[in-house]
Design a protein around this motif. Structure first.
Motif, mmCIF file in Angstrom:
data_model
loop_
_atom_site.group_PDB
_atom_site.id
_atom_site.type_symbol
_atom_site.label_atom_id
_atom_site.label_comp_id
_atom_site.label_asym_id
_atom_site.label_seq_id
_atom_site.Cartn_x
_atom_site.Cartn_y
_atom_site.Cartn_z
ATOM 1 N N GLU A 65 -1.106 7.772 3.732
ATOM 2 C CA GLU A 65 0.315 7.976 3.010
ATOM 3 C C GLU A 65 -0.503 7.115 1.816
ATOM 4 O OE1 GLU A 65 2.976 5.749 5.584
ATOM 5 O OE2 GLU A 65 2.722 7.705 6.926
ATOM 6 N N LYS A 66 0.721 6.494 1.154
ATOM 7 C CA LYS A 66 0.679 5.739 0.198
ATOM 8 C C LYS A 66 0.945 4.240 0.234
ATOM 9 C CE LYS A 66 1.243 7.320 -4.810
ATOM 10 N NZ LYS A 66 2.838 8.012 -5.896
ATOM 11 N N VAL A 67 0.246 3.173 -0.110
ATOM 12 C CA VAL A 67 0.755 1.686 0.355
ATOM 13 C C VAL A 67 0.640 0.800 -0.237
ATOM 14 C CG1 VAL A 67 0.001 -0.102 1.393
ATOM 15 C CG2 VAL A 67 -0.134 2.148 2.445
ATOM 16 N N TYR A 68 1.682 0.276 -0.522
ATOM 17 C CA TYR A 68 1.971 -0.583 -2.135
ATOM 18 C C TYR A 68 1.864 -2.122 -1.741
ATOM 19 C CZ TYR A 68 3.613 3.475 -4.920
ATOM 20 O OH TYR A 68 3.798 4.481 -5.423
ATOM 21 N N ARG A 102 3.964 5.700 11.109
ATOM 22 C CA ARG A 102 2.508 6.048 11.669
ATOM 23 C C ARG A 102 1.521 4.581 11.724
ATOM 24 N NH1 ARG A 102 -0.142 10.548 7.781
ATOM 25 N NH2 ARG A 102 1.009 12.144 8.387
ATOM 26 N N ILE A 103 2.223 3.365 11.254
ATOM 27 C CA ILE A 103 1.209 2.719 11.900
ATOM 28 C C ILE A 103 1.141 2.672 13.330
ATOM 29 C CG2 ILE A 103 3.091 0.935 11.679
ATOM 30 C CD1 ILE A 103 -0.917 -0.039 10.006
ATOM 31 N N PHE A 104 1.990 3.173 13.713
ATOM 32 C CA PHE A 104 1.320 2.527 15.694
ATOM 33 C C PHE A 104 -0.061 3.640 16.215
ATOM 34 C CE2 PHE A 104 5.888 1.617 15.784
ATOM 35 C CZ PHE A 104 5.820 -0.005 15.461
ATOM 36 N N GLU A 105 -0.235 4.653 15.347
ATOM 37 C CA GLU A 105 -1.680 5.599 16.166
ATOM 38 C C GLU A 105 -2.260 4.897 15.329
ATOM 39 O OE1 GLU A 105 0.061 9.762 13.862
ATOM 40 O OE2 GLU A 105 -2.154 9.904 13.815
ATOM 41 N N MET A 106 -2.416 4.612 14.053
ATOM 42 C CA MET A 106 -3.717 3.772 13.477
ATOM 43 C C MET A 106 -3.709 2.934 14.395
ATOM 44 S SD MET A 106 -3.897 6.015 10.551
ATOM 45 C CE MET A 106 -2.951 7.443 11.493
ATOM 46 N N ALA A 127 -6.436 2.751 7.135
ATOM 47 C CA ALA A 127 -6.343 3.717 7.769
ATOM 48 C C ALA A 127 -5.210 3.878 7.958
ATOM 49 C CB ALA A 127 -6.362 3.382 9.986
ATOM 50 N N LEU A 128 -4.669 3.862 7.518
ATOM 51 C CA LEU A 128 -3.233 4.526 7.351
ATOM 52 C C LEU A 128 -3.624 5.023 5.682
ATOM 53 C CD1 LEU A 128 0.062 4.662 7.951
ATOM 54 C CD2 LEU A 128 1.086 3.384 6.553
ATOM 55 N N LEU A 129 -3.767 4.313 4.575
ATOM 56 C CA LEU A 129 -4.308 4.842 3.333
ATOM 57 C C LEU A 129 -4.959 5.766 3.284
ATOM 58 C CD1 LEU A 129 -5.550 1.730 1.118
ATOM 59 C CD2 LEU A 129 -3.661 3.087 0.512
ATOM 60 N N LYS A 162 -5.863 0.690 -2.927
ATOM 61 C CA LYS A 162 -6.448 1.646 -3.320
ATOM 62 C C LYS A 162 -7.201 1.214 -2.038
ATOM 63 C CE LYS A 162 -8.311 0.369 -7.112
ATOM 64 N NZ LYS A 162 -9.545 -0.211 -8.134
ATOM 65 N N ASN A 163 -7.430 -0.768 -1.459
ATOM 66 C CA ASN A 163 -8.034 -0.395 0.304
ATOM 67 C C ASN A 163 -7.921 -1.842 0.386
ATOM 68 O OD1 ASN A 163 -10.370 -0.425 1.534
ATOM 69 N ND2 ASN A 163 -11.999 -0.010 0.587
ATOM 70 N N MET A 164 -8.744 -2.300 1.785
ATOM 71 C CA MET A 164 -8.147 -3.321 1.671
ATOM 72 C C MET A 164 -8.760 -4.172 2.998
ATOM 73 S SD MET A 164 -5.135 -2.921 3.788
ATOM 74 C CE MET A 164 -4.394 -2.172 2.659
ATOM 75 N N VAL A 165 -9.300 -5.702 2.749
ATOM 76 C CA VAL A 165 -10.231 -5.776 3.953
ATOM 77 C C VAL A 165 -9.801 -6.747 4.021
ATOM 78 C CG1 VAL A 165 -11.471 -7.193 1.766
ATOM 79 C CG2 VAL A 165 -12.254 -7.372 3.621
ATOM 80 N N GLU A 166 -10.094 -7.387 5.472
ATOM 81 C CA GLU A 166 -9.229 -8.296 6.432
ATOM 82 C C GLU A 166 -10.899 -9.836 6.427
ATOM 83 O OE1 GLU A 166 -5.924 -9.144 7.436
ATOM 84 O OE2 GLU A 166 -6.708 -10.792 9.272
ATOM 85 N N LYS A 167 -10.106 -11.123 5.673
ATOM 86 C CA LYS A 167 -10.695 -11.945 5.416
ATOM 87 C C LYS A 167 -11.563 -11.533 4.934
ATOM 88 C CE LYS A 167 -7.724 -14.370 9.060
ATOM 89 N NZ LYS A 167 -7.206 -13.790 9.882
ATOM 90 N N PRO A 168 -11.960 -11.557 3.877
ATOM 91 C CA PRO A 168 -13.068 -11.124 3.131
ATOM 92 C C PRO A 168 -14.042 -12.620 2.770
ATOM 93 C CG PRO A 168 -11.740 -11.185 1.271
ATOM 94 C CD PRO A 168 -10.916 -11.523 2.924
ATOM 95 N N ALA A 169 -15.312 -12.264 3.591
ATOM 96 C CA ALA A 169 -16.464 -13.491 2.914
ATOM 97 C C ALA A 169 -16.666 -14.150 2.120
ATOM 98 C CB ALA A 169 -18.474 -13.174 4.165
ATOM 99 N N PRO A 170 -15.878 -14.944 1.330
ATOM 100 C CA PRO A 170 -16.218 -15.805 -0.027
ATOM 101 C C PRO A 170 -17.676 -14.671 -0.164
ATOM 102 C CG PRO A 170 -16.491 -17.578 1.727
ATOM 103 C CD PRO A 170 -16.762 -16.696 2.701
ATOM 104 N N GLY A 171 -16.702 -14.738 -2.093
ATOM 105 C CA GLY A 171 -17.652 -14.151 -3.234
ATOM 106 C C GLY A 171 -17.682 -12.768 -3.535
ATOM 107 N N THR A 172 -17.165 -12.307 -1.663
ATOM 108 C CA THR A 172 -16.957 -10.874 -1.722
ATOM 109 C C THR A 172 -15.814 -10.083 -1.607
ATOM 110 O OG1 THR A 172 -16.594 -10.894 0.643
ATOM 111 C CG2 THR A 172 -19.006 -11.170 0.171
#
Ligand code: G1P
Length: 292
Positions: free
Chosen positions: A245-248, A216-220, A240-242, A190-200
């Protein structure tokens, strides 16, 4: 885009490898030897086992030993042939015959997203794999092969994933995801985050260094701005690709070693040495005799 076959694998390999100093001062991290072959060879063999025929290595300054490693060595082969060392000759030859390998430079270390973008022209308009050479995955079916099989069903981007404990998630890309009804190994992202702060962190599902991405990732990547650590993050581009398109996520079967880390590298060395066809039995016997 329907029923596209995966043929190409991109290896970001331009980083400075600072976590492994001093070993990586003059030697590329990807060339560190794990048991009896360099890290990058494990990844290339995995991509080949997954059906890839073209390997794209994103390289940088001081990394030319990688190119020599995968190139034919006429002198070495002639010398081994003259001495009738056929088994060694076969080992030397097989490395240069693994796949077609092309190299592209990343002139500045601007992030993983930027590294992948360097392969845009060579990849073209087809889905492709990305393997981070630090992540060594030991599995009965090679991890990328498992993922390509899943891609053949979904025809969507797929990110290798595993559950990590506690705050360790802050060292990874993290998935906000739910189990997929059709395949127990798939996670609907549904979503993703790079290196979330601990607890978040939205979950304990980390992204590992194995990706299948649609072109399409290149455009993103071209549309993102610097994220965590001031770098152009692949995770932000996939997020951004999400929107399009679907991402699994994909809970692979196997065990990952972070061989870019000294502790991870030591553990990988012992485990893979014990499993090695030729070296394993003697090494195991020796290890048992020790009184550390
Ligand atoms: C990279 C990615 C991260 C991923 C990790 C896997 O981070 O940015 O999303 O979880 O690889 O190894 P790095 O290890 O380069 O900081």
């Amino acid at each position: 885009m329907s029923h596209m076959k995966i043929r190409k694998a991109v290896f970001p390999a331009a980083g400075m490898g600072t976590r492994f100093l001093p070993a990586t001062k003059a030697t590329p991290k990807e060339m560190l030897c794990l048991v009896d072959k360099p890290l990058i060879q494990y990844g290339v063999e995995e991509a080949v086992a997954a059906g890839c025929t073209e390997i794209i290595i994103v390289t940088g300054r001081g990394k030319t030993t990688m190119e020599d490693h995968f190139d034919k060595s006429a002198e070495l082969e002639a010398s081994l042939a003259a001495k009738n060392k056929t088994a060694l000759l076969e080992i030397a030859r097989s490395v240069s015959k693994l796949a077609k390998i092309v190299y592209v430079r990343q002139p500045e270390a601007l992030g993983l997203g930027h590294a992948v973008l360097m392969a845009k022209e060579i990849v073209g308009n087809e889905p492709f794999c990305v393997l981070l050479p630090d992540d060594i995955v030991d599995a009965s079916t090679p991890c990328m092969k498992q993922m390509v099989e899943a891609f053949n069903e979904t025809q969507s981007s797929i990110l290798g994933s595993e559950v990590v404990e506690g705050d360790a998630i802050s060292a990874y890309g993290c998935l906000d995801c739910t189990p997929d009804a059709t395949n127990p190994r798939l996670l609907a992202v549904k979503n993703m985050v790079e290196k979330p702060a601990p607890g978040t962190q939205p979950s304990q599902n980390a992204i590992i260094g194995r990706y299948i991405l649609t072109p399409r990732i290149f455009e993103m990547i071209e549309g993102i701005t610097p994220g965590a650590g001031g770098e152009l993050q692949l995770t932000d581009a996939i997020k951004a690709l999400l929107q399009h398109e679907k991402v699994y996520g994909f809970s692979y079967e196997g065990k990952r070693h972070d061989a870019g880390d000294k502790q991870g590298f030591l553990r990988a060395t012992v485990e893979l040495a014990l499993k090695h066809d030729k070296l394993g039995p003697d090494f195991r016997a020796w290890l048992k005799d020790q009184s550390f």
